[in-house]
Design an enzyme around this catalytic site. Structure first.
Site, PDB file in Angstrom:
ATOM      1  N   ASP A   1       9.201  14.761   0.305  1.00 28.55           N
ATOM      2  CA  ASP A   1       9.010  13.526   1.060  1.00 28.55           C
ATOM      3  C   ASP A   1       9.320  13.743   2.535  1.00 28.55           C
ATOM      4  OD1 ASP A   1       8.798  10.493   1.103  1.00 28.55           O
ATOM      5  OD2 ASP A   1      10.812  10.787   1.918  1.00 28.55           O
TER       6      ASP A   1
ATOM      7  N   GLU B   1       4.600  16.075   2.072  1.00 26.05           N
ATOM      8  CA  GLU B   1       4.062  14.854   2.655  1.00 26.05           C
ATOM      9  C   GLU B   1       4.346  14.890   4.144  1.00 26.05           C
ATOM     10  OE1 GLU B   1       6.406  11.559   3.037  1.00 26.05           O
ATOM     11  OE2 GLU B   1       4.867  10.049   2.750  1.00 26.05           O
TER      12      GLU B   1
END
Lengths: 496, 736
Positions: free
Chosen positions: B363, B433
């Protein structure tokens, strides 16, 4: 077939050069009788048993037992109990094998116990389907294990598995038809290899245990879900891992001193296998949880990656060795059954002939090899063969029944080994269960097809064996003659 | 050749002949080639043998006396045998091989010489003939042929193995399906989805032929950012279940061959995390776990702003310093320049890898490092009063994103994952990401290089802009943006929706959903499907905003794309029987999994068909992609594989009804067969390449058979990740 001429067996000439001119070998006195030699000693015998029983199963998928029992403790108990059962079964076979010292596994016992028809159905099913297909399956799994390391993350293409399986079948068939000695050396080598990797896994497991990796082994009976059905299934699968205990009975005639070596090899070999299985399972549990074990695509390889890194490559290599050894053992004994069935007139005669030059039942071995190569061709043979497993256990059960029957009908036979009749009864009941369990569990039409196939042997029996259709012999005679000339095979000579 | 049975009478006579005592040199040993048996024993062998063995075949033997008084012995003299031998050799081979018909008639010395071979002959008879060239040669030829065949098979195997291209790993061959666990399935009827709910719905993935499932975070969390604020990386939030539930889910997924991808949130923790508590009171070793800077209560150390708005610094009363948070103030940023933090976070990876997790979605990786000098970031609009700068897009993030050292951390993770990837079939996957907007080269760096691997791929978020540039040309540009920037040999991927972006069906228009799904599943690379996309779920107007980002700015709320999955027409769409945490879309009675399963040509059915096709067709899996057309309405490309005659033409309409003329594409046949149309069941229809009609929002998948490849024509722009060719004769792929 009254055999009145008693002759002495000629001393085997072990120093013949297989590549030398054929005639040179037969020029002198030192000629082998055209018969199978008694080449298999105690050590080779144990290697044959151990080498065939320990295939690839214990390395790849020892999970069927665990999934049936649900916990580590019952799982190990089932493995041990299966070992005891296999030993009992094998003891029955030891009695039969020393009572009727003929090669061919169950065949001569069924012949003695129930007569020609049952023996024919056995040889028909086994020679045509069971033996070649199991050889084919072992060869296919050998090929797969050999190819998988080159294809991380996806299945290897079918063509290379089939090519490799065919190559291994050709190679093993060649070795087995060239020399019994060579075949048993191959067997010894690969058996030692597989015992070595088992030793490595067990020692690694011991080290892990000593380091305190015992969390999977403590409270081993917790979380067990013992229902009758699942435990039965676990037994069913566990006993399959021990399948092959009867291997030595296929080659009784080639054993040196069968009265001593056959029972001895059985009572050394099978407990040895049981101990290996249990220790290896304990080793697995030191490195992975039951769920990880159930989900691993190849348990020993996973174990190797976790424990033996950076030399984890030895595990897949030795698994390949082990599978090859099992294939060789399967080929070795399969040839003998075909040979005996041919000898008794239940298969075409040529199959019982023996290579003059090499003293091997090469027509039988080559026949088995050809059938196996045919069996590797279809896309998925495993499914079909699984349905035939009940046939295997039917014949085991019948054989033990034959033992019980012969206790009453053939009292006069000498029995150097005599097992308690109760024990035979137990083995018989277990095999009844193993025949019926999968059918009741999942009744499928395929079982019917298998039964139809087995009983279709009756047609052949009555046409060719019982009524002896004349035209078959008219066809077979020239075929036999030319094959004899081509392969240099002759009917076996009696050696006493 | 008519075969004549040797008459038994003849055989008998011949054998009787051999019982006649012959002159014999007992024990003489002839090494001569042609001499066979010289000893008495040898002949006894014959006699006794032919008697005892197989009477029905050796009928002559039946007539033999059982007691052979002397036995017969023989000696074949060299000359005699040689003459026979030469006779046969000089004669016709056919005849030579059929000695029973051409046996020499002269019966000079030995009876044996006359014995013709017969079925079941013993070795003495056999040896008379078997060494003749007509038997020996085929025997040796067959023997060597077998050896050659074995060697050839082994050589073939080795060649195939050596030529095989790398096979596709599970993250390449399957779609990645994203589950937002709050909204997927509620098993305990508290209105919020949970892990056991996911386990109940695993059939859905089998139905869709999906093998990889990414579950958004379910760590223990105060849920300020719905799971992206982690209180304990080693625990499951009670809202989602227990660790046992997780282990059961993982085991159930592995049993079905499904892979589980987890979220891994390295940039920050929750302010309730133990580390933060220890850090704010300056516990030894924990002081530098977070990024602390001296500041006053009112004046932050610099002008940095949080993604969710306002300053990214918050004053901490306990410690008397400000801590950095690039997201919410409840999400303090970890200090990745501290080796202890790196170690702690690696241990978290190990914890889940040990449990058997198959991959991680990393993330917000670009935020992991900040410039240690803490200088102000330049304003996008230098004229803007600095006090009013409070959103992400008003600053250039030169000092808070993509800092040097970032990729070293990611490479370190790759090493950790690789340690667990050695087991067979257990490759551990990593996807990063990072929204880099126009700086696509920064995204591409996460692919690593040819010699240092990082993530398997960074998420390709550029198709999220499709609604903004909705046209054939726009689709082409966005696809080409990725394909032309991606390093050679890497694997593309496509995302059209996630929990941070509005659903594509709402932003692009519901009529384009099917075409977008078709594009996703026919482009080269891994498609990502956000839950609900497979049934065309749409945004929901949420009046009671739950999302913290939405609370800051209602226009940025992410609630509409996070509403419960629509499973059936039952209450709350079959998601839960309780009040759901976000409202269910009012159209759930018709747009749901159950209804679409039963409706042919539904969005779900088409998705499934394409997913199955993608797995079954090599050309779609790993073949070339060549652009053939783009205009304001239509984007068209070809998927083909060298050596495979079957190829696909994908025509996607992102504009108005259009007719496309592809007659100039020489590699296409004049007529193509419709494999699938998103508009109506048109399978098997023929279409002319000169007149390919597509309606607005239609996706058309045409198949054709050809030997001409577009990729060999320089006029076409084509891409392939790893070139492979198909060899139909062996059904294999090989490097080419």
């Amino acid at each position: 077939m009254s055999d009145t001429t008693k002759r002495t067996r000629e001393t085997p000439n072990s120093s013949t050069d297989p590549d030398g001119p054929a005639q040179a070998q037969y020029g002198g006195d030192q000629v082998k009788a055209a018969a199978l030699q008694k080449d298999v000693g105690l050590f080779s015998g144990i290697c044959l048993i151990v080498g065939t029983m320990i295939g690839s199963g214990i390395f790849i998928s020892p999970k069927a037992v665990l999934s049936g029992t649900g916990a580590v403790g019952p799982c190990l108990s089932v493995w041990a109990a299966c070992g005891v059962l296999a030993t009992l079964g094998a003891l029955c076979y030891a009695e039969l094998g020393t009572m009727i010292t003929k090669s061919g596994g169950e065949y001569p016992y069924l012949m003695e116990g129930f007569g020609s028809l049952v023996a024919f159905l056995y040889s028909w099913t086994t020679v045509i389907v069971l033996k070649p297909s199991s050889f084919a399956i072992i060869a296919l799994s050998f090929a797969e294990y050999a190819a998988v390391p080159f294809y991380p993350g996806c299945p290897p293409p079918a063509v290379i598995i089939k090519c490799q399986a065919a190559a291994s079948i050709l190679l093993i068939t060649l070795v087995n038809s060239l020399s019994v000695k060579l075949a048993s050396y191959v067997q010894i080598f690969f058996t030692v290899a597989k015992l070595l990797i088992i030793l490595i896994i067990v020692i690694a497991g011991m080290v892990l245990l000593a380091q305190g990796n015992t969390e999977n082994l403590t409270n081993a009976f917790e979380g067990a879900s013992p229902s009758f059905g699942t435990i039965g299934l676990a037994f069913y699968n566990g006993l399959w891992a021990y399948d092959g205990w009867n291997q030595l009975n296929f080659i009784t005639e080639e054993l040196k001193n069968p009265y001593r070596n056959l029972p001895l090899a059985i009572i050394i070999g099978i407990p040895l296998v049981s101990v290996c299985y249990i220790l290896v399972n304990i080793a697995y549990f030191t490195a992975m949880t039951p769920i990880e074990l159930l989900q691993s695509p190849a348990v020993a390889v996973t174990f190797g990656d976790r424990v033996l890194y950076p030399v984890s490559w030895v595990v897949p290599l030795f698994v390949v060795f082990s599978t090859f050894g099992a294939a060789n053992g399967s080929c070795f004994t399969a040839g003998r059954l075909t040979y005996v069935a041919g000898r008794e007139g239940h298969m075409v005669k040529i199959l019982s002939y023996i290579s003059l030059r090499h003293c091997t039942p090469s027509p039988a071995i080559i026949f088995n090899g050809i059938l196996s190569i045919i069996y590797i061709m279809p896309a998925d043979i495993n499914m079909l063969i699984n349905y035939f497993s009940f046939a295997q256990w039917t014949f085991y059960g019948l054989t033990v029944l034959a033992l019980i029957v012969m206790r009453f009908t053939r009292k006069e036979l000498r029995r150097p080994v005599k097992v308690p009749i109760l024990l035979a009864a137990v083995v018989f009941l277990v095999s009844c269960y193993l025949v019926l369990a999968p059918i009741i569990e999942q009744p499928e039409l395929e079982y019917l097809y298998c039964a139809i196939f087995i009983f279709s042997g009756l047609i052949f029996y009555f046409l060719f064996v019982h009524y002896k259709w004349s035209w078959t012999r008219r066809v077979m005679r020239p075929v036999t003659k030319y094959l004899q000339l081509l392969m240099e095979v002759v009917p076996p000579e009696k050696t006493e | 050749m008519a075969y004549r049975l040797p008459p038994c009478e003849t055989e008998r006579r011949r054998l009787v002949l051999c019982t006649r005592p012959l002159p014999l040199k007992p024990g003489s040993r002839c090494s001569n080639k042609s001499t066979l048996f010289t000893s008495v024993r040898g002949s006894r062998d014959l006699v006794s043998f032919s008697f005892t063995h197989t009477p029905e075949e050796t009928c002559p033997a039946r007539a033999m006396p059982s007691e052979e008084p002397n036995g017969c012995s023989m000696e074949l003299k060299e000359g005699i045998d040689n003459s026979t031998f030469q006779d046969e050799e000089s004669g016709d081979v056919e005849q030579g091989c059929a000695p029973e018909e051409t046996a020499p008639q002269e019966d000079r010395d030995s009876g044996f010489k006359q014995i013709k071979p017969y079925a079941g002959m013993p070795k003495e008879v056999l040896l008379l003939y078997s060494s003749q060239p007509c038997y020996r040669l085929p025997r040796e030829i067959l023997f060597w042929l077998t050896i050659m065949l074995t060697l050839a098979l082994i050589a073939l195997t080795i060649t195939v193995i050596a030529l095989s291209p790398r096979c596709l790993s599970w993250w390449q061959s399957s779609t990645v399906y994203q589950i937002y666990p709050r909204s997927f399935m509620d098993s305990d009827n508290d209105g919020v989805g949970d892990l056991r709910g996911i386990k109940e719905k695993l059939d859905h993935f089998e139905y869709l032929n999906i093998k990889a499932v990414w579950i958004s975070p379910f760590y223990k969390s105060p849920m300020k950012d719905f799971g992206y604020d982690v209180e304990d990386f080693r625990e499951i939030d009670p809202l989602f279940g227990t660790m046992q539930d997780f282990e059961d889910l993982l085991a159930a997924m592995h049993d079905r061959g499904l892979k589980l991808i987890m979220d891994y949130i390295p940039n920050h923790t929750s302010d309730r995390h133990r580390w933060f508590q220890l850090s704010r009171n300056r516990t030894q070793n924990y002081e530098d776990y977070y990024i602390w800077a001296n500041c006053s209560r009112t004046k932050p150390p610099n002008n940095w702003v949080s993604i969710f708005g306002n300053s990214s610094w918050t004053y901490d009363e306990d410690r008397g310093q400000c801590f950095l948070h690039q997201f919410l103030k409840e999400q303090p940023d970890l200090n990745f320049r501290n080796p202890r933090v790196i170690k702690e976070m690696n241990d978290v990876l190990h914890f889940w890898l040990e449990k058997g997790v198959d991959g991680f979605r990393m993330d917000a990786v670009k935020h992991m490092l900040e410039a240690p000098h803490l200088r102000n970031e330049p304003q996008v609009d230098p004229e803007q009063p600095p006090d009013t700068v409070d959103t992400e897009f008003e600053l250039y993030h030169d000092y808070t994103t993509s800092q040097p050292g970032l990729h070293d951390i990611i490479r370190g993770w790759r090493v950790e994952l690789d340690k667990y990837s050695r087991e067979p079939g257990r490759y551990r996957f990593m996807v990063t990401e990072s929204y880099d907007y126009e700086e696509i080269d920064k995204t591409m760096m996460y692919y690593g290089t040819s010699f240092v691997r990082e993530s398997d791929f960074p998420f390709n978020f550029y198709l999220l802009y499709l609604p903004k540039y909705l046209s054939g040309q726009g689709a082409f540009d966005l696809v080409n943006l990725w394909m032309s920037n991606m390093p050679e040999g890497k694997w593309p991927n496509w995302v059209v929706g996630n929990h941070d972006k509005p659903r594509i069906s709402s932003s692009a228009g519901a009529e384009f959903v099917r075409a977008i799904n078709m594009m996703l599943l026919t482009l080269p690379g891994t498609p990502t499907t956000y839950y609900g996309e497979e049934i065309g779920m749409e945004n929901v107007n949420v009046t009671e905003i739950q999302d913290p980002f939405g609370k800051f700015d209602p226009n940025s709320t992410r609630d509409p794309q996070r509403t419960p999955m629509q499973w059936s027409a039952a209450e709350n769409a079959g998601f839960s029987t309780n009040k759901t945490w976000l409202p269910v879309h009012p159209d759930y009675k018709t747009v749901n999994v159950e209804a679409q399963k039963n409706e042919s040509e539904s969005v779900l059915q088409q998705y499934r068909a394409l997913s199955l096709l993608r797995e079954a067709e090599l050309a779609l899996q790993r073949g070339w992609m060549c652009y053939v057309w783009s205009d304001k309405d239509v984007f068209a490309f070809v998927r083909e594989l060298d050596g495979l005659s079957r190829a696909f033409l994908v025509v996607l309409n992102f504009g108005r009804d259009a007719v496309t003329d592809l007659s100039w594409v020489a590699g296409l046949p004049d007529e193509l067969t419709v494999h699938m149309s998103t508009r109506y069941a048109a399978r098997g229809e023929r279409r002319r390449k000169a007149r390919l009609e597509t309606a607005r929002g239609e996706g058309l998948l045409l198949e054709y058979s050809t030997q001409r490849r577009l990729n060999s024509n320089p006029a076409f722009k084509c891409f392939v990740s790893e070139k492979a060719c198909y060899l139909s004769e062996l059904d294999i792929l090989y490097k080419c």
